[in-house]
Design a protein around this motif. Structure first.
Motif, PDB file in Angstrom:
ATOM      1  N   ALA A   9       0.834  -1.206   0.000  1.00 19.12           N
ATOM      2  CA  ALA A   9       0.000   0.000   0.000  1.00 19.12           C
ATOM      3  C   ALA A   9       0.866   1.252   0.000  1.00 19.12           C
ATOM      4  O   ALA A   9       0.575   2.213  -0.706  1.00 19.12           O
ATOM      5  N   GLU A  10       1.916   1.226   0.783  1.00 17.27           N
ATOM      6  CA  GLU A  10       2.812   2.380   0.845  1.00 17.27           C
ATOM      7  C   GLU A  10       3.458   2.652  -0.516  1.00 17.27           C
ATOM      8  O   GLU A  10       3.511   3.788  -0.981  1.00 17.27           O
ATOM      9  N   LYS A  11       3.904   1.588  -1.164  1.00 20.17           N
ATOM     10  CA  LYS A  11       4.520   1.728  -2.484  1.00 20.17           C
ATOM     11  C   LYS A  11       3.503   2.270  -3.486  1.00 20.17           C
ATOM     12  O   LYS A  11       3.804   3.183  -4.260  1.00 20.17           O
ATOM     13  N   ALA A  12       2.296   1.722  -3.463  1.00 22.44           N
ATOM     14  CA  ALA A  12       1.253   2.177  -4.391  1.00 22.44           C
ATOM     15  C   ALA A  12       0.902   3.647  -4.149  1.00 22.44           C
ATOM     16  O   ALA A  12       0.710   4.408  -5.098  1.00 22.44           O
ATOM     17  N   TYR A  13       0.848   4.052  -2.883  1.00 28.86           N
ATOM     18  CA  TYR A  13       0.555   5.443  -2.542  1.00 28.86           C
ATOM     19  C   TYR A  13       1.601   6.366  -3.159  1.00 28.86           C
ATOM     20  O   TYR A  13       1.260   7.345  -3.815  1.00 28.86           O
ATOM     21  N   TYR A  14       2.878   6.025  -2.969  1.00 27.72           N
ATOM     22  CA  TYR A  14       3.941   6.878  -3.502  1.00 27.72           C
ATOM     23  C   TYR A  14       3.994   6.852  -5.028  1.00 27.72           C
ATOM     24  O   TYR A  14       4.330   7.859  -5.652  1.00 27.72           O
ATOM     25  N   ASP A  15       3.636   5.729  -5.634  1.00 28.83           N
ATOM     26  CA  ASP A  15       3.557   5.680  -7.096  1.00 28.83           C
ATOM     27  C   ASP A  15       2.482   6.636  -7.606  1.00 28.83           C
ATOM     28  O   ASP A  15       2.668   7.310  -8.626  1.00 28.83           O
ATOM     29  N   ILE A  16       1.370   6.704  -6.898  1.00 28.17           N
ATOM     30  CA  ILE A  16       0.271   7.581  -7.305  1.00 28.17           C
ATOM     31  C   ILE A  16       0.649   9.046  -7.111  1.00 28.17           C
ATOM     32  O   ILE A  16       0.523   9.854  -8.029  1.00 28.17           O
ATOM     33  N   VAL A  17       1.124   9.410  -5.921  1.00 22.02           N
ATOM     34  CA  VAL A  17       1.384  10.825  -5.638  1.00 22.02           C
ATOM     35  C   VAL A  17       2.618  11.356  -6.347  1.00 22.02           C
ATOM     36  O   VAL A  17       2.752  12.567  -6.498  1.00 22.02           O
ATOM     37  N   SER A  18       3.485  10.471  -6.805  1.00 20.33           N
ATOM     38  CA  SER A  18       4.678  10.943  -7.511  1.00 20.33           C
ATOM     39  C   SER A  18       4.319  11.652  -8.821  1.00 20.33           C
ATOM     40  O   SER A  18       5.102  12.446  -9.327  1.00 20.33           O
ATOM     41  N   LYS A  19       3.133  11.397  -9.321  1.00 27.45           N
ATOM     42  CA  LYS A  19       2.682  12.016 -10.577  1.00 27.45           C
ATOM     43  C   LYS A  19       1.948  13.332 -10.341  1.00 27.45           C
ATOM     44  O   LYS A  19       1.559  14.006 -11.282  1.00 27.45           O
ATOM     45  N   TYR A  20       1.734  13.680  -9.078  1.00 28.63           N
ATOM     46  CA  TYR A  20       0.972  14.882  -8.732  1.00 28.63           C
ATOM     47  C   TYR A  20       1.878  16.084  -8.513  1.00 28.63           C
ATOM     48  O   TYR A  20       3.043  15.945  -8.148  1.00 28.63           O
ATOM     49  N   SER A  21       1.291  17.255  -8.679  1.00 27.66           N
ATOM     50  CA  SER A  21       1.985  18.501  -8.317  1.00 27.66           C
ATOM     51  C   SER A  21       2.045  18.580  -6.791  1.00 27.66           C
ATOM     52  O   SER A  21       1.350  17.833  -6.091  1.00 27.66           O
ATOM     53  N   GLU A  22       2.840  19.500  -6.294  1.00 30.03           N
ATOM     54  CA  GLU A  22       3.001  19.654  -4.843  1.00 30.03           C
ATOM     55  C   GLU A  22       1.666  19.957  -4.163  1.00 30.03           C
ATOM     56  O   GLU A  22       1.347  19.372  -3.127  1.00 30.03           O
ATOM     57  N   SER A  23       0.871  20.832  -4.733  1.00 33.31           N
ATOM     58  CA  SER A  23      -0.407  21.190  -4.106  1.00 33.31           C
ATOM     59  C   SER A  23      -1.405  20.036  -4.167  1.00 33.31           C
ATOM     60  O   SER A  23      -2.130  19.783  -3.206  1.00 33.31           O
ATOM     61  N   LYS A  24      -1.436  19.325  -5.283  1.00 29.62           N
ATOM     62  CA  LYS A  24      -2.344  18.185  -5.401  1.00 29.62           C
ATOM     63  C   LYS A  24      -1.894  17.058  -4.471  1.00 29.62           C
ATOM     64  O   LYS A  24      -2.726  16.354  -3.890  1.00 29.62           O
ATOM     65  N   ARG A  25      -0.593  16.903  -4.300  1.00 25.82           N
ATOM     66  CA  ARG A  25      -0.047  15.894  -3.382  1.00 25.82           C
ATOM     67  C   ARG A  25      -0.497  16.193  -1.943  1.00 25.82           C
ATOM     68  O   ARG A  25      -0.906  15.286  -1.214  1.00 25.82           O
ATOM     69  N   ALA A  26      -0.432  17.462  -1.543  1.00 28.18           N
ATOM     70  CA  ALA A  26      -0.844  17.860  -0.193  1.00 28.18           C
ATOM     71  C   ALA A  26      -2.339  17.615   0.004  1.00 28.18           C
ATOM     72  O   ALA A  26      -2.764  17.117   1.056  1.00 28.18           O
ATOM     73  N   SER A  27      -3.132  17.947  -1.000  1.00 28.60           N
ATOM     74  CA  SER A  27      -4.574  17.725  -0.929  1.00 28.60           C
ATOM     75  C   SER A  27      -4.895  16.238  -0.825  1.00 28.60           C
ATOM     76  O   SER A  27      -5.760  15.821  -0.046  1.00 28.60           O
ATOM     77  N   PHE A  28      -4.196  15.427  -1.594  1.00 29.54           N
ATOM     78  CA  PHE A  28      -4.403  13.976  -1.568  1.00 29.54           C
ATOM     79  C   PHE A  28      -4.034  13.415  -0.198  1.00 29.54           C
ATOM     80  O   PHE A  28      -4.738  12.554   0.332  1.00 29.54           O
TER      81      PHE A  28
END
Length: 95
Positions: A9-28
């Motif tokens: 789950a941790e790996k999948a989470y980081y795979d997903i958020v790595s594609k996001y901008s900083e603001s979208k990452r914070a919101s997620f």
């Protein structure tokens, strides 16, 4: 109740958020914490996933969180981007 996140789950989470901008990452991240709190309050809120002990709950427009409950611990087993092949999800969750 405690929330424990599995390695997958941790790996999948980081795979997903790595594609996001900083603001979208914070919101997620904020949505993720919020979902964990909701699950703690009502751990049966997610729908059952097929014929497994897992439940799933929609985190964002395209990401589900899969979890299971054992005693007083919520195990987050997977963050799943719905754009991926669902057959792959079944393979990952069955291993």
């Amino acid at each position: 109740m405690k929330v424990k996140i599995t390695e997958n789950a941790e790996k999948a989470y980081y795979d997903i958020v790595s594609k996001y901008s900083e603001s979208k990452r914070a919101s997620f991240y904020e949505k993720t914490i919020s979902i964990f709190e909701i699950i703690k309050q009502n751990n049966r809120i997610g729908s059952k996933y097929k014929k497994t002990s897992l439940r799933k709950i929609l985190l964002s427009n395209r990401v589900y969180v899969f979890y299971k409950i054992e005693k007083e611990i919520i195990y987050v087993t997977m963050f799943w981007d719905n754009k991926r092949n669902p057959i792959t999800l079944d393979i990952i969750l069955s291993s």
